[in-house]
Enzyme design. Structure first.
Site, PDB file in Angstrom:
ATOM      1  CB  SER A   8      -0.887   0.016   1.244  1.00 24.98           C
ATOM      2  OG  SER A   8      -1.462   1.301   1.386  1.00 24.98           O
ATOM      3  CG  HIS A  31      -3.977  -1.558  -1.424  1.00 23.18           C
ATOM      4  ND1 HIS A  31      -5.081  -2.324  -1.752  1.00 23.18           N
ATOM      5  CD2 HIS A  31      -4.353  -0.778  -0.385  1.00 23.18           C
ATOM      6  CE1 HIS A  31      -6.080  -2.017  -0.932  1.00 23.18           C
ATOM      7  NE2 HIS A  31      -5.672  -1.081  -0.095  1.00 23.18           N
ATOM      8  CG  ASP A  33      -5.204   2.424   1.047  1.00 21.61           C
ATOM      9  OD1 ASP A  33      -6.115   1.580   0.934  1.00 21.61           O
ATOM     10  OD2 ASP A  33      -4.072   2.156   1.505  1.00 21.61           O
ATOM     11  CG  MET A  35      -8.536   6.915   2.808  1.00 16.45           C
ATOM     12  SD  MET A  35      -7.737   6.912   4.426  1.00 16.45           S
ATOM     13  CE  MET A  35      -6.707   5.440   4.297  1.00 16.45           C
ATOM     14  CG  HIS A  64      -9.265  -0.044  -0.236  1.00 16.34           C
ATOM     15  ND1 HIS A  64      -8.657  -0.215   0.994  1.00 16.34           N
ATOM     16  CD2 HIS A  64     -10.609  -0.114   0.000  1.00 16.34           C
ATOM     17  CE1 HIS A  64      -9.591  -0.392   1.924  1.00 16.34           C
ATOM     18  NE2 HIS A  64     -10.776  -0.320   1.352  1.00 16.34           N
ATOM     19  CG  MET A  66     -11.349   2.927   2.414  1.00 16.71           C
ATOM     20  SD  MET A  66      -9.798   2.913   3.322  1.00 16.71           S
ATOM     21  CE  MET A  66      -8.663   3.146   1.957  1.00 16.71           C
ATOM     22  CG  MET A 135     -11.633  -3.219   5.207  1.00 14.60           C
ATOM     23  SD  MET A 135     -10.083  -2.775   4.379  1.00 14.60           S
ATOM     24  CE  MET A 135      -9.223  -1.829   5.658  1.00 14.60           C
ATOM     25  CG  PHE A 141      -5.963   6.424  10.387  1.00 12.14           C
ATOM     26  CD1 PHE A 141      -5.391   7.671  10.144  1.00 12.14           C
ATOM     27  CD2 PHE A 141      -7.296   6.366  10.787  1.00 12.14           C
ATOM     28  CE1 PHE A 141      -6.126   8.836  10.321  1.00 12.14           C
ATOM     29  CE2 PHE A 141      -8.038   7.536  10.962  1.00 12.14           C
ATOM     30  CZ  PHE A 141      -7.456   8.774  10.721  1.00 12.14           C
ATOM     31  N   GLY A 142      -3.142   3.693   8.144  1.00  7.12           N
ATOM     32  CA  GLY A 142      -2.155   2.628   8.123  1.00  7.12           C
ATOM     33  C   GLY A 142      -1.583   2.444   9.526  1.00  7.12           C
ATOM     34  CG  ASP A 173      -6.106  -2.962   3.280  1.00  6.10           C
ATOM     35  OD1 ASP A 173      -5.013  -2.702   3.826  1.00  6.10           O
ATOM     36  OD2 ASP A 173      -6.786  -2.122   2.651  1.00  6.10           O
ATOM     37  N   GLY A 174      -4.746  -4.456   6.323  1.00  2.00           N
ATOM     38  CA  GLY A 174      -4.644  -3.831   7.632  1.00  2.00           C
ATOM     39  C   GLY A 174      -3.878  -4.690   8.620  1.00  2.00           C
ATOM     40  N   GLY A 195       1.160  -2.139   4.050  1.00  2.40           N
ATOM     41  CA  GLY A 195       1.689  -0.783   3.930  1.00  2.40           C
ATOM     42  C   GLY A 195       2.962  -0.627   4.734  1.00  2.40           C
TER      43      GLY A 195
HETATM   44  C1  DX5 Z   1      -6.288   1.354   5.795  1.00  2.00           C
HETATM   45  C2  DX5 Z   1      -5.870   1.096   4.368  1.00  2.00           C
HETATM   46  C3  DX5 Z   1      -4.739   0.167   4.252  1.00  2.00           C
HETATM   47  C4  DX5 Z   1      -3.448   0.639   4.878  1.00  2.00           C
HETATM   48  C5  DX5 Z   1      -2.776  -0.582   5.433  1.00  2.00           C
HETATM   49  O1  DX5 Z   1      -7.548   1.898   5.820  1.00  2.00           O
HETATM   50  O2  DX5 Z   1      -6.969   0.557   3.632  1.00  2.00           O
HETATM   51  O3  DX5 Z   1      -4.519  -0.210   2.894  1.00  2.00           O
HETATM   52  O4  DX5 Z   1      -2.588   1.271   3.982  1.00  2.00           O
HETATM   53  O5  DX5 Z   1      -1.672  -0.198   6.155  1.00  2.00           O
HETATM   54  P1  DX5 Z   1      -0.891  -1.192   7.116  1.00  2.00           P
HETATM   55  O6  DX5 Z   1      -0.404  -2.334   6.292  1.00  2.00           O
HETATM   56  O7  DX5 Z   1       0.194  -0.354   7.665  1.00  2.00           O
HETATM   57  O8  DX5 Z   1      -1.871  -1.655   8.172  1.00  2.00           O
HETATM   58 ZN    ZN Z   2      -6.537  -0.296   1.681  1.00  2.00          ZN
END
Ligand code: DX5
Ligand code: ZN
Length: 231
Positions: A8, A31, A33, A35, A64, A66, A135, A141-142, A173-174, A195
Site C-alpha cells: 500500500s 494498493h 488507498d 479516502m 481501494h 474508502m 478489512m 489509517f495505516g 488489508d490492515g 503498507g
Molecule cells: C487502511 C488502508 C490500508 C493501509 C494498510 O484503511 O486501507 O490499505 O494502507 O496499512 P498497514 O499495512 O500499515 O496496516
Molecule cells: Zn486499503
C-alpha cells in the site's frame, strides 16, 4: 493457489511516488488507498493522482475506494486503467450494478467489508465480483494492529467461494506483517495488502520477499506458486 502481495503506497514517501513504485516492482499489484474524509475520517488523494500513477507504475494498480457514493465515482478509476477497483459495500447504493459497470469498463470489480460488516448478505452475489476485501482493521489509517476477530468471516467467505467453484480473490488489508500473514492465509486469503510492513523497511523488495516466504511457510501446502496474477 496463487498468492499476491500488494504493497500500500499509503505508507510510501508521497514526495517521491515514482521512485517508491520502482522500489516495489517485485509486487503483484500496488494498493492505492482513496479516502474522502467522509466515509473514513482521513483524506488522501483522488482520480488525477491515480491517472498519473497509472502512467508511471511498473505494476498494475489495485484501487481501494474508502469513499461515499462509489456508484458515482468508482467508474472513473476503472476508466483510468486501474487493474482492480474495490468499493465498500456499506457505501454503495447498488453494488451489483456498480460491479457490472466496472467489469464492462475492463477492471476487476471488488467489494470491501469493514470489520463489523457481515458477508452473508453478499454471498449469493459472489459471481458478480472478482475480489472480496475483508478489512482486518477499521479503514482509515495505516499502521494499525491486525484484528484476528475478522478471520471467521474470511473463512466463511472462502468456503462460499470454494463451494461455488468461483475464482474470486480474497484480499486482507490492515496490520498484515510477516507475523500475521500466515493467520490470514490459513483462513483463506490469497491477496495481501501491506503498507507499513513493506515501506517501513530500508529495502521494500526484501520486505515483499519476506512476506512471500512467511505466507508460504505458514499456510496450507497448496499455497506455493507466487508472483503471478493469474491462476
Ligand atoms: C487502511 C488502508 C490500508 C493501509 C494498510 O484503511 O486501507 O490499505 O494502507 O496499512 P498497514 O499495512 O500499515 O496496516
Ligand atoms: Zn486499503
Amino acid at each position: 493457489m496463487t498468492t499476491r502481495i500488494n504493497p500500500s503506497i499509503l505508507a510510501a514517501d508521497f514526495a517521491n511516488l515514482e521512485r517508491e513504485l520502482g522500489r516495489i516492482s517485485s509486487a503483484d499489484l500496488v494498493h492505492v488507498d482513496i479516502m474522502d474524509n467522509h466515509f473514513v475520517p482521513n483524506l488522501t488523494f483522488g482520480l488525477p493522482m491515480v491517472e498519473r500513477l497509472q502512467q508511471v507504475s511498473p505494476v498494475p494498480l489495485d484501487v481501494h475506494l474508502m469513499i461515499d457514493d462509489p456508484d458515482r465515482w468508482a467508474p472513473g478509476y476503472a476508466e483510468a486503467g486501474a487493474y482492480s477497483v474495490t468499493f465498500h459495500v456499506e457505501a454503495a447504493a447498488d453494488p451489483v450494478a456498480l460491479a457490472r459497470r466496472l467489469r464492462e469498463i475492463g477492471a476487476r470489480a471488488g467489494i470491501a467489508l469493514k470489520p463489523g460488516t457481515e458477508v452473508e448478505p453478499y454471498l449469493e452475489l459472489l459471481p458478480e465480483f472478482d475480489q472480496v476485501l475483508v478489512m482486518t482493521v477499521e479503514p482509515g489509517f495505516g499502521g494499525q494492529s491486525f484484528m484476528p476477530e475478522t478471520m471467521p468471516k474470511l473463512r466463511r467467505t472462502a468456503d462460499a467461494v470454494r463451494r461455488a467453484g468461483l475464482d474470486v480473490w480474497l484480499q486482507v488489508d490492515g496490520g498484515i506483517t510477516a507475523d500475521t500473514i500466515g493467520i490470514a492465509a490459513a483462513a483463506g486469503a490469497d491477496t495481501f495488502v501491506a503498507g507499513s510492513a513493506v515501506f517501513g523497511g530500508e529495502v521494500p523488495a526484501e520486505r515483499i520477499a519476506a512476506l512471500r516466504e512467511a505466507v508460504a511457510s505458514h499456510s496450507h501446502p497448496v499455497v506455493g506458486r507466487t508472483g503471478s496474477l493469474d491462476g
